[in-house]
Design a protein around this motif. Structure first.
Motif, PDB file in Angstrom:
ATOM      1  N   UNK A 204       0.831  -1.201   0.000  1.00 54.06           N
ATOM      2  CA  UNK A 204       0.000   0.000   0.000  1.00 54.06           C
ATOM      3  C   UNK A 204       0.868   1.255   0.000  1.00 54.06           C
ATOM      4  N   UNK A 205       1.939   1.242   0.781  1.00 53.17           N
ATOM      5  CA  UNK A 205       2.824   2.402   0.846  1.00 53.17           C
ATOM      6  C   UNK A 205       3.451   2.731  -0.497  1.00 53.17           C
ATOM      7  N   UNK A 206       3.799   1.721  -1.284  1.00 58.74           N
ATOM      8  CA  UNK A 206       4.387   1.962  -2.600  1.00 58.74           C
ATOM      9  C   UNK A 206       3.393   2.659  -3.521  1.00 58.74           C
ATOM     10  N   UNK A 207       2.133   2.223  -3.472  1.00 60.64           N
ATOM     11  CA  UNK A 207       1.103   2.852  -4.295  1.00 60.64           C
ATOM     12  C   UNK A 207       0.865   4.296  -3.859  1.00 60.64           C
ATOM     13  N   UNK A 208       0.780   4.509  -2.548  1.00 62.98           N
ATOM     14  CA  UNK A 208       0.562   5.860  -2.029  1.00 62.98           C
ATOM     15  C   UNK A 208       1.735   6.769  -2.370  1.00 62.98           C
ATOM     16  N   UNK A 209       2.949   6.252  -2.299  1.00 67.59           N
ATOM     17  CA  UNK A 209       4.131   7.047  -2.624  1.00 67.59           C
ATOM     18  C   UNK A 209       4.094   7.515  -4.082  1.00 67.59           C
ATOM     19  N   UNK A 210       3.776   6.603  -4.990  1.00 71.76           N
ATOM     20  CA  UNK A 210       3.708   6.979  -6.403  1.00 71.76           C
ATOM     21  C   UNK A 210       2.635   8.040  -6.635  1.00 71.76           C
ATOM     22  N   UNK A 211       1.471   7.856  -6.000  1.00 73.37           N
ATOM     23  CA  UNK A 211       0.381   8.828  -6.171  1.00 73.37           C
ATOM     24  C   UNK A 211       0.738  10.173  -5.549  1.00 73.37           C
ATOM     25  N   UNK A 212       1.419  10.145  -4.398  1.00 74.59           N
ATOM     26  CA  UNK A 212       1.784  11.399  -3.726  1.00 74.59           C
ATOM     27  C   UNK A 212       2.787  12.193  -4.550  1.00 74.59           C
ATOM     28  N   UNK A 213       3.762  11.520  -5.150  1.00 79.97           N
ATOM     29  CA  UNK A 213       4.739  12.216  -5.987  1.00 79.97           C
ATOM     30  C   UNK A 213       4.067  12.900  -7.169  1.00 79.97           C
ATOM     31  N   UNK A 214       2.977  12.332  -7.639  1.00 83.01           N
ATOM     32  CA  UNK A 214       2.254  12.903  -8.774  1.00 83.01           C
ATOM     33  C   UNK A 214       1.288  14.006  -8.347  1.00 83.01           C
ATOM     34  N   UNK A 215       0.578  13.803  -7.243  1.00 86.19           N
ATOM     35  CA  UNK A 215      -0.540  14.676  -6.893  1.00 86.19           C
ATOM     36  C   UNK A 215      -0.185  15.813  -5.946  1.00 86.19           C
ATOM     37  N   UNK A 216       0.694  15.572  -4.982  1.00 92.05           N
ATOM     38  CA  UNK A 216       0.963  16.618  -3.990  1.00 92.05           C
ATOM     39  C   UNK A 216       1.727  17.769  -4.633  1.00 92.05           C
ATOM     40  N   UNK A 217       1.273  18.996  -4.440  1.00 92.72           N
ATOM     41  CA  UNK A 217       1.995  20.140  -5.006  1.00 92.72           C
ATOM     42  C   UNK A 217       3.361  20.287  -4.365  1.00 92.72           C
ATOM     43  N   UNK A 218       4.309  20.813  -5.124  1.00 92.61           N
ATOM     44  CA  UNK A 218       5.655  20.984  -4.602  1.00 92.61           C
ATOM     45  C   UNK A 218       5.705  22.063  -3.525  1.00 92.61           C
ATOM     46  N   UNK A 219       4.793  23.009  -3.593  1.00 92.94           N
ATOM     47  CA  UNK A 219       4.772  24.100  -2.614  1.00 92.94           C
ATOM     48  C   UNK A 219       3.641  23.847  -1.623  1.00 92.94           C
ATOM     49  N   UNK A 220       3.986  23.323  -0.467  1.00 92.29           N
ATOM     50  CA  UNK A 220       3.031  23.135   0.623  1.00 92.29           C
ATOM     51  C   UNK A 220       3.501  23.938   1.815  1.00 92.29           C
ATOM     52  N   UNK A 221       2.675  23.964   2.868  1.00 90.26           N
ATOM     53  CA  UNK A 221       3.026  24.729   4.056  1.00 90.26           C
ATOM     54  C   UNK A 221       4.215  24.127   4.784  1.00 90.26           C
ATOM     55  N   UNK A 222       4.637  24.800   5.834  1.00 90.70           N
ATOM     56  CA  UNK A 222       5.778  24.352   6.611  1.00 90.70           C
ATOM     57  C   UNK A 222       7.036  25.058   6.146  1.00 90.70           C
ATOM     58  N   UNK A 223       8.158  24.451   6.391  1.00 89.85           N
ATOM     59  CA  UNK A 223       9.427  25.072   6.041  1.00 89.85           C
ATOM     60  C   UNK A 223       9.849  26.156   7.010  1.00 89.85           C
ATOM     61  N   UNK A 224       9.249  26.160   8.217  1.00 91.01           N
ATOM     62  CA  UNK A 224       9.604  27.156   9.217  1.00 91.01           C
ATOM     63  C   UNK A 224      11.053  26.971   9.677  1.00 91.01           C
ATOM     64  N   UNK A 225      11.717  28.071  10.016  1.00 87.79           N
ATOM     65  CA  UNK A 225      13.084  28.011  10.514  1.00 87.79           C
ATOM     66  C   UNK A 225      13.162  28.156  12.028  1.00 87.79           C
ATOM     67  N   UNK A 226      12.011  28.124  12.685  1.00 91.35           N
ATOM     68  CA  UNK A 226      11.998  28.212  14.138  1.00 91.35           C
ATOM     69  C   UNK A 226      12.645  26.961  14.726  1.00 91.35           C
ATOM     70  N   UNK A 227      13.609  27.092  15.647  1.00 89.38           N
ATOM     71  CA  UNK A 227      14.300  25.914  16.186  1.00 89.38           C
ATOM     72  C   UNK A 227      13.382  25.047  17.041  1.00 89.38           C
ATOM     73  N   UNK A 228      13.737  23.771  17.118  1.00 85.47           N
ATOM     74  CA  UNK A 228      12.969  22.818  17.922  1.00 85.47           C
ATOM     75  C   UNK A 228      13.313  22.999  19.397  1.00 85.47           C
ATOM     76  N   UNK A 229      12.315  22.937  20.239  1.00 87.24           N
ATOM     77  CA  UNK A 229      12.507  23.001  21.688  1.00 87.24           C
ATOM     78  C   UNK A 229      12.963  21.621  22.172  1.00 87.24           C
ATOM     79  N   UNK A 230      14.287  21.400  22.178  1.00 90.02           N
ATOM     80  CA  UNK A 230      14.833  20.086  22.517  1.00 90.02           C
ATOM     81  C   UNK A 230      14.508  19.683  23.958  1.00 90.02           C
ATOM     82  N   UNK A 231      14.713  20.564  24.975  1.00 84.76           N
ATOM     83  CA  UNK A 231      14.328  20.160  26.337  1.00 84.76           C
ATOM     84  C   UNK A 231      12.839  19.803  26.439  1.00 84.76           C
ATOM     85  N   UNK A 232      11.995  20.569  25.760  1.00 80.29           N
ATOM     86  CA  UNK A 232      10.570  20.247  25.776  1.00 80.29           C
ATOM     87  C   UNK A 232      10.297  18.900  25.145  1.00 80.29           C
ATOM     88  N   UNK A 233      10.999  18.597  24.041  1.00 81.25           N
ATOM     89  CA  UNK A 233      10.817  17.304  23.376  1.00 81.25           C
ATOM     90  C   UNK A 233      11.214  16.152  24.295  1.00 81.25           C
TER      91      UNK A 233
END
Length: 487
Positions: free
Chosen positions: A191-220
């Motif tokens: 199932x993952x192989x099929x979903x991967x192929x479909x995602x590479x085709x369908x998901x736009x290259x520009x999606x949200x995220x990409x924030x440069x805010x650092x991860x709160x390591x102690x909180x994690x």
């Protein structure tokens, strides 16, 4: 005229998901929903296969619990971190990484030669599931930013999530009976192989995220330690008893670390879980209802599996199939919430009504005894319970990720999944203790065991009904105007 862009001039697709052709958006939803189903299925799909895996790999009965707990522990503990990583990496990239890692770990588990290899593979599955699950909800929130279509989309994914436990039991029984227990893990590779192929085709290259805010390591580290202690303590309570040091120590440590996590989030400059996400009454009600709905859902699947096999004599395959009507109820309830009820009753009304319906169905299930039949005693209650679950789940998932800055959508989605995992873990452990206590007090035997199940359903019913009332008081009335789509 300048806004009109052809597919040829923009091969990557529009940056704004709301402007994508409707059929493409629903194809994206199908891909994301399938990925979410993979993650949810693995909470239960291995359960039915455990006796076969135990015989094949030669591990003891006391060790079987770790095959299930390893996945839930890693998944639940790392969800908040996974949501934060989704915001940092960019959601398309995070989705692809999570999907490939999850499929690879599944392949390793299917090829396991011993208990250690299998448990390790399950842990790695949970790690990548913790990245994949919140990313899925974030991408759905981006693809359907507002309006009726958003409600329908979250209705679909809530049906997938809500029915995943029962579907896993059915699919696990089919694969174990007709192929091998190993295919309960290998199926993720296919199932993952099929979903991967479909995602590479369908998901736009520009999606949200990409924030440069650092991860709160102690909180994690604090939240991983806290949730690890709580889940570990609950996992051991069923066999060691609530008074055992191996239960009390991790539970107490988990609670203390959880308090430290909350304090850290209050003081940190870039918190892992901004407390502003939790201060909104609508979102707080969504998280509470998600937690309680998960307690009830896991309890019904867990106890019904034993009742159908031990009392009614069904095989694992047919026991799983007997829970399918609940899945149909979840799908029906999700569509009722997403298409008809949300615009009439608002989030508060639909959430409370769904919890009340679930609580009423659980009250009927609490009447079971050794003479209860499936068609008349269980089937109607399972269907009604599913309808209530679908109504509550779809509304809570939509409300939990709405009206948030782009860099907080991932962590809000992760918190929704944390509520589900903790609700399932806590609910199963606590209600199992209730059932065992009542059964021992009743003298043991088949009749006493069923009385224990009935007591567990009674507690779950009361919890659902009380939460329905709390949501009426906590969630603000009416509906906010739908936000404008954000790029």
């Amino acid at each position: 005229m300048q806004r009109v862009r052809t597919r040829a001039s923009d091969p990557a697709g529009p940056a704004d998901p709301a402007r994508r052709p409707a059929d493409r958006r629903w194809l994206v939803l199908a891909v994301l929903g399938t990925a979410q189903l993979m993650v949810v299925l693995d909470n239960t799909i291995v359960n039915v296969a455990l006796p076969s895996a135990q015989a094949d790999l030669g591990f003891g009965s006391a060790d079987r619990v770790w095959v299930v707990t390893a996945y839930a522990l890693a998944f639940g503990c790392l969800l908040l971190l996974g949501g934060r990583l989704s915001d940092l990496l960019g959601r398309r990239r995070a989705f692809l990484i999570g999907l490939v890692g999850f499929a690879a770990a599944s392949a390793a588990g299917g090829a396991a030669t011993g208990l250690g290899t299998l448990v390790t593979a399950r842990i790695v599955q949970g790690v990548f599931a913790a990245l994949l699950a919140p990313t899925v909800l974030s991408l759905i929130s981006e693809t359907f930013p507002s309006g009726r279509e958003r409600a329908r989309a979250f209705g679909v994914v809530s049906a997938v999530v809500g029915s995943g436990a029962a579907t896993g039991l059915v699919l696990g029984g089919v694969l174990t009976e007709f192929l091998s227990w190993r295919w309960t893990l290998y199926v993720n590779v296919v199932v993952g192989s099929v979903v991967l192929a479909a995602a590479l085709w369908l998901l736009p290259r520009r999606t949200g995220g990409g924030s440069r805010t650092p991860i709160d390591v102690p909180g994690a580290l604090l939240v991983v330690g806290a949730l690890s202690g709580i889940v570990l303590g609950l996992a051991r309570a069923g066999t060691a008893g609530w008074a055992a040091p191996t239960v009390i120590v991790p539970l107490v440590a988990g609670v203390l670390l959880l308090g430290g996590f909350v304090l850290r989030q209050h003081l940190a400059r870039h918190p892992l879980l901004p407390l502003t996400v939790l201060r909104d009454r609508r979102r707080a009600g969504a998280y509470l209802s998600r937690f309680v709905a998960s307690v009830a859902n896991f309890a019904v699947v867990f106890f019904m599996t034993f009742f159908l096999q031990d009392q009614l004599g069904l095989s694992p395959l047919w026991a799983g199939a007997a829970i399918v009507p609940m899945i149909l109820g979840i799908v029906t309830g999700s569509n009722l919430a997403g298409v008809l009820l949300i615009e009439r009753l608002g989030a508060r009304g639909v959430t409370s009504l769904g919890l009340a319906v679930s609580g009423a169905a659980l009250a009927v299930l609490a009447l079971i005894d050794t003479g209860t039949g499936y068609a008349t005693g269980l089937l109607p209650a399972l269907i009604v319970f599913g309808v209530g679950q679908g109504m509550t789940s779809s509304t809570s998932m939509s409300s939990a990720t709405r009206d948030l800055p782009a860099d907080q959508v991932g962590v809000a989605s992760a918190t929704t999944n944390v509520m589900q995992q903790l609700g399932g873990s806590l609910g199963t452990a606590a209600l199992s203790t209730v059932a065992a206590t009542v059964a021992v007090a009743a003298g043991g035997g088949a009749e006493a065991t069923v009385q224990g199940y009935a007591a567990a359903f009674t507690v779950a019913s009361g919890l659902s009904l009380v939460t329905a009332l709390v949501c009426l008081l906590v969630i603000p009335p009416g509906r906010r105007p739908a936000p404008e789509p954000r790029p």
